[in-house]
Design a protein around this motif. Structure first.
Motif, short mmCIF file in Angstrom:
data_model
loop_
_atom_site.label_atom_id
_atom_site.label_comp_id
_atom_site.label_asym_id
_atom_site.label_seq_id
_atom_site.Cartn_x
_atom_site.Cartn_y
_atom_site.Cartn_z
N LEU A 110 1.51 5.71 7.68
CA LEU A 110 2.58 6.39 6.95
C LEU A 110 3.69 5.43 6.51
CD1 LEU A 110 2.88 9.85 8.75
CD2 LEU A 110 1.74 9.27 6.61
N LEU A 111 3.81 4.29 7.19
CA LEU A 111 4.78 3.30 6.73
C LEU A 111 4.37 2.74 5.36
CD1 LEU A 111 7.28 1.56 7.20
CD2 LEU A 111 5.84 -0.06 8.46
N ASP A 112 3.07 2.57 5.15
CA ASP A 112 2.60 2.12 3.85
C ASP A 112 2.88 3.15 2.77
OD1 ASP A 112 1.69 -0.26 4.89
OD2 ASP A 112 -0.37 0.45 5.17
N LEU A 113 2.65 4.43 3.09
CA LEU A 113 2.97 5.49 2.13
C LEU A 113 4.46 5.47 1.80
CD1 LEU A 113 1.10 8.81 2.97
CD2 LEU A 113 0.56 7.11 1.24
N LEU A 114 5.28 5.29 2.85
CA LEU A 114 6.72 5.26 2.64
C LEU A 114 7.11 4.12 1.70
CD1 LEU A 114 9.63 6.17 3.32
CD2 LEU A 114 9.55 4.56 5.24
N ARG A 115 6.51 2.96 1.88
CA ARG A 115 6.81 1.82 1.01
C ARG A 115 6.48 2.13 -0.44
NH1 ARG A 115 4.28 -2.38 5.38
NH2 ARG A 115 6.22 -2.89 6.50
N GLU A 116 5.38 2.84 -0.66
CA GLU A 116 5.02 3.23 -2.02
C GLU A 116 6.05 4.21 -2.59
OE1 GLU A 116 1.08 4.79 -1.82
OE2 GLU A 116 0.21 2.93 -1.07
N VAL A 117 6.49 5.13 -1.75
CA VAL A 117 7.50 6.11 -2.18
C VAL A 117 8.81 5.40 -2.55
CG1 VAL A 117 8.98 7.99 -1.38
CG2 VAL A 117 6.52 8.04 -0.89
N VAL A 118 9.24 4.48 -1.68
CA VAL A 118 10.51 3.78 -1.92
C VAL A 118 10.42 2.86 -3.13
CG1 VAL A 118 12.15 2.13 -0.94
CG2 VAL A 118 11.25 3.97 0.47
N ALA A 119 9.23 2.31 -3.38
CA ALA A 119 9.06 1.48 -4.57
C ALA A 119 9.32 2.29 -5.84
CB ALA A 119 7.66 0.88 -4.60
N GLU A 120 8.96 3.57 -5.81
CA GLU A 120 9.18 4.45 -6.96
C GLU A 120 10.58 5.06 -6.96
OE1 GLU A 120 6.13 7.38 -7.10
OE2 GLU A 120 4.59 5.97 -7.77
N GLN A 121 11.14 5.25 -5.75
CA GLN A 121 12.46 5.86 -5.63
C GLN A 121 13.35 4.96 -4.76
OE1 GLN A 121 12.29 10.21 -4.73
NE2 GLN A 121 10.09 9.90 -4.63
N PRO A 122 13.77 3.82 -5.28
CA PRO A 122 14.49 2.84 -4.45
C PRO A 122 15.81 3.34 -3.87
CG PRO A 122 14.55 2.23 -6.77
CD PRO A 122 13.56 3.34 -6.65
N ASP A 123 16.39 4.35 -4.46
CA ASP A 123 17.66 4.87 -3.94
C ASP A 123 17.47 5.86 -2.79
OD1 ASP A 123 19.01 3.38 -5.83
OD2 ASP A 123 19.05 5.01 -7.31
N LEU A 124 16.23 6.14 -2.45
CA LEU A 124 15.96 7.14 -1.42
C LEU A 124 16.38 6.68 -0.04
CD1 LEU A 124 14.78 9.96 -1.04
CD2 LEU A 124 12.52 8.92 -0.77
N VAL A 125 16.29 5.36 0.23
CA VAL A 125 16.66 4.80 1.54
C VAL A 125 17.74 3.75 1.33
CG1 VAL A 125 15.84 3.60 3.59
CG2 VAL A 125 14.34 5.23 2.43
N LYS A 126 18.83 3.88 2.06
CA LYS A 126 19.97 2.97 1.87
C LYS A 126 19.83 1.68 2.69
CE LYS A 126 23.26 6.71 0.94
NZ LYS A 126 22.25 7.78 0.95
N THR A 127 19.24 1.77 3.88
CA THR A 127 19.18 0.63 4.79
C THR A 127 17.99 -0.26 4.47
OG1 THR A 127 20.14 2.03 6.53
CG2 THR A 127 19.18 -0.07 7.21
N ARG A 128 18.25 -1.44 4.02
CA ARG A 128 17.17 -2.37 3.69
C ARG A 128 16.50 -2.86 4.97
NH1 ARG A 128 17.74 -7.58 -0.40
NH2 ARG A 128 15.51 -8.07 -0.49
#
Length: 244
Positions: A141-159
């Protein structure tokens, strides 16, 4: 959504004529800072599986709460099993799902430890070698999350956010709010590079990797919805594949 354990025998017979896809949620029983429950990784996988079950016909089986936890093994509450134990169990249940008519096995893990994921992959590869008709997907699921954040970079604030940080706190706020106990200070592990250490808690005392503070329930809902949609696409690809 069809949960295997809630079905009757006739109910399962009927449903397996509609789908040959089974999702097994995997995770860990592992510390997640002072504010999140020990079952966070598994709860994450369970919630994504539940949501996928609302999007398409699949069978969701009871989760496995035990996994391989290396970095957090010395923290209170973490229960880690060996790679051999994990592989053996996944092979056993995978064979049984196949015997029960399932041809598409989907292992999704909310725990993203490298050795843990490797054990799941090894079990999946062995099932492919043993059973010509079976198809297997292993989804971290971390890989899925990375794909999600790549499309929606503003979704997670903490780099660089990871364990018990912004993302996992948001997910738990959305899916299991009653299990969230406030928040926790920002923290980052300080393990020495390349060197293995015995006293792991010395280098990671609070068990948080990131910053839980910005997390919101709405953010968690958005993450879960996006992950579920992407997993549904993975399953569609798996079911349609000709090359097994």
């Amino acid at each position: 959504m069809a949960q295997w354990e809630n079905l009757t025998m006739p109910g399962l017979e009927s449903l397996r004529r509609q789908t040959q896809t089974v999702i097994l949620p995997l995770g860990s029983l592992e510390e997640h800072g002072p504010h999140l429950p020990l079952g966070t990784d598994t709860f994450h996988a369970m919630e994504v599986a539940r949501r996928v079950g609302l999007l398409r016909p699949v069978l969701v089986v009871p989760p496995l709460f035990y996994g391989m936890c290396r970095s957090t093994r010395e923290h209170p509450g973490t229960v880690s099993i060996s790679g051999e134990a994990l592989r053996t169990l996944l092979l056993a249940v995978g064979r049984e799902f196949y015997r029960q008519g399932m041809r598409h096995l989907v292992f999704i893990s909310g725990h993203a430890g490298g050795t843990h994921i490797s054990a799941i992959l090894e079990a999946g590869e062995q099932l492919l070698a043993e059973v010509p008709e079976v198809r297997v997907a292993v989804v971290n699921l971390l890989d899925l999350l990375r794909e999600v954040v790549a499309e929606q970079p503003d979704l997670v604030k903490t780099r660089g956010d990871s364990h018990a940080g912004e993302v996992e706190t948001a997910i738990m706020m959305a899916a299991y709010p009653d299990l969230v106990r406030g928040t926790a200070p920002e923290e980052w592990p300080k393990f020495p590079k390349y060197v293995l250490v015995r006293n792991k808690r010395r280098y990671w005392p609070g068990g948080v990797w990131g910053n839980p503070a910005p997390a919101t329930a709405a953010q968690g809902e958005a993450i879960l919805a996006a992950e579920s949609a992407r997993l549904a696409m993975v399953i569609s690809t798996l079911e349609e594949m000709e090359d097994r």
